[in-house]
Scaffold this active site. Structure first.
Site, short mmCIF file in Angstrom:
data_model
loop_
_atom_site.label_atom_id
_atom_site.label_comp_id
_atom_site.label_asym_id
_atom_site.label_seq_id
_atom_site.Cartn_x
_atom_site.Cartn_y
_atom_site.Cartn_z
N LYS A 1 -13.83 -5.08 8.82
CA LYS A 1 -14.10 -4.32 7.60
C LYS A 1 -15.48 -4.67 7.05
O LYS A 1 -16.27 -3.80 6.70
CB LYS A 1 -13.00 -4.58 6.56
CG LYS A 1 -11.66 -3.97 6.97
CD LYS A 1 -10.50 -4.35 6.06
CE LYS A 1 -9.21 -3.73 6.59
NZ LYS A 1 -8.01 -4.06 5.81
N GLN B 1 -6.36 -8.33 1.30
CA GLN B 1 -5.71 -8.16 2.61
C GLN B 1 -4.25 -8.62 2.54
O GLN B 1 -3.95 -9.69 2.01
CB GLN B 1 -6.49 -8.96 3.67
CG GLN B 1 -6.04 -8.73 5.09
CD GLN B 1 -6.28 -7.29 5.60
OE1 GLN B 1 -7.17 -6.60 5.12
NE2 GLN B 1 -5.49 -6.86 6.55
N ASP C 1 -7.68 0.80 -1.15
CA ASP C 1 -6.53 0.84 -0.25
C ASP C 1 -5.53 1.93 -0.66
O ASP C 1 -4.68 2.32 0.13
CB ASP C 1 -5.77 -0.50 -0.29
CG ASP C 1 -6.18 -1.45 0.82
OD1 ASP C 1 -6.50 -0.97 1.92
OD2 ASP C 1 -6.12 -2.67 0.59
N1 GUN Z 1 -2.68 -5.21 6.05
C1 GUN Z 1 -2.43 -4.33 7.05
N2 GUN Z 1 -3.04 -3.16 6.82
C2 GUN Z 1 -3.69 -3.29 5.64
C3 GUN Z 1 -4.51 -2.41 4.89
O1 GUN Z 1 -4.76 -1.24 5.23
N3 GUN Z 1 -4.99 -2.93 3.73
C4 GUN Z 1 -4.72 -4.19 3.32
N4 GUN Z 1 -5.24 -4.60 2.16
N5 GUN Z 1 -3.96 -5.04 4.00
C5 GUN Z 1 -3.45 -4.58 5.16
#
Ligand code: GUN
Length: 284
Positions: A53, A97, A120
């Site tokens: 990311k 996350q 998100d």
């Molecule tokens: N853990 C697995 N997928 C995601 C996501 O798209 N965003 C976040 N913040 N955590 C995750």
């Protein structure tokens, strides 16, 4: 039949490149889009995702902050950290996350993120806006899947869709996005009886269970479009989806590979959401 491969790497590159002029316009107005990524603990998979990311941000000229916090951070300290990011005008998007350590209430953390910075799309007000047809931020994985279906020219209106997995991150928002486009949607979960009876009816089958290769050819309607959200690390170190790829590609009309399918699109849509957050900030 051998299914067409849906190339998530190519589409994610295209999607990210299309953001360049928007980022340039923001910069000319004195705004650099900014994304803060909070990682709690040292979970290896989360560390990899978070690194991807941040790297995507760097490549596009989006400012990013990787905010690493120890696994034993208290919930209060994490909430305070989120509040600092909420108040920082250089931060347009905030991502914590998941999963978080068990002693932290993930819901409380997500609800503390400002809804206008929740790139998100997990905040309850964003979930509610999505459900009522006025989304602000669409969760990145389902949003990326919709882009894949669109770029493949898949007919969604009137199609039968089956989503296997009912998480807040993927399954539920996926169902809402498909429903909004006119699909007839079934959401299956771990308690579903005769799962194959549901999956076999689907023109569009989206699988997000975290169970390696659980969808086999006999569970797929011939000609279906199959989207595999699973990324499972096998004992030999290889990645495996939730779909038995070699088996199912003989039945489906199109299928996403793992890796190189949904994963890169999730990151591309995070970039889209971050740029949108900065554009909205600019106009507020
Ligand atoms: N853990 C697995 N997928 C995601 C996501 O798209 N965003 C976040 N913040 N955590 C995750």
């Amino acid at each position: 039949m051998t299914a067409r491969m849906i190339d998530g790497v190519a589409l994610s590159t295209q999607t990210k490149e299309a953001l360049a002029p928007r980022i340039q316009t923001l910069k000319e107005q004195g705004i650099t889009p900014g994304l803060a990524v909070v990682l709690v603990g040292e979970d290896p998979a989360s560390s990899v995702y978070v690194r991807h990311k941040v790297a995507a941000c760097e490549k596009l000229g989006i400012r990013s902050w990787l905010d690493r916090q120890p696994a034993d951070i208290t919930e209060k300290d994490l909430l305070d950290r989120v509040k600092v990011l909420n108040a920082d005008p250089a931060v347009h998007g905030i991502l914590v996350q998941l999963p978080l350590p068990n002693h932290i209430d993930a819901h409380r953390v997500i609800e503390t993120i400002s809804a206008t910075k929740d790139v998100d799309g997990f905040h309850i007000s964003n979930a509610g806006l999505l459900m009522t047809g006025k989304p602000l931020f669409r969760p990145c994985t389902p949003y990326g899947i919709m882009k894949m279906l669109e770029s493949e020219g898949v007919n969604i209106r009137g199609a039968v869709a089956c989503v296997v997995g009912a998480s807040n991150i993927v399954g539920k928002p996926m169902a809402m996005l498909l429903l909004a486009q006119g699909a007839t949607v079934t959401i299956c979960n771990s308690k579903t009886k005769d799962l194959a009876a549901h999956t076999r009816m689907a023109d569009i089958l989206v699988v997000a269970t975290g169970r390696p290769a659980m969808i086999t050819a006999n569970m797929v309607k011939p000609g279906a479009v199959v989207i595999d959200v699973g990324i499972n690390r096998m004992p030999d170190g290889k990645l495996c989806g939730d779909v038995a790829f070699d088996d199912v590609k003989a039945v489906a009309s199109a299928i996403t590979p793992v890796p190189g399918g949904v994963g890169p699109m999730t990151i591309a849509m995070l970039m889209v959401n971050t740029v949108e957050a900065a554009e909205r900030f600019n106009h507020s």
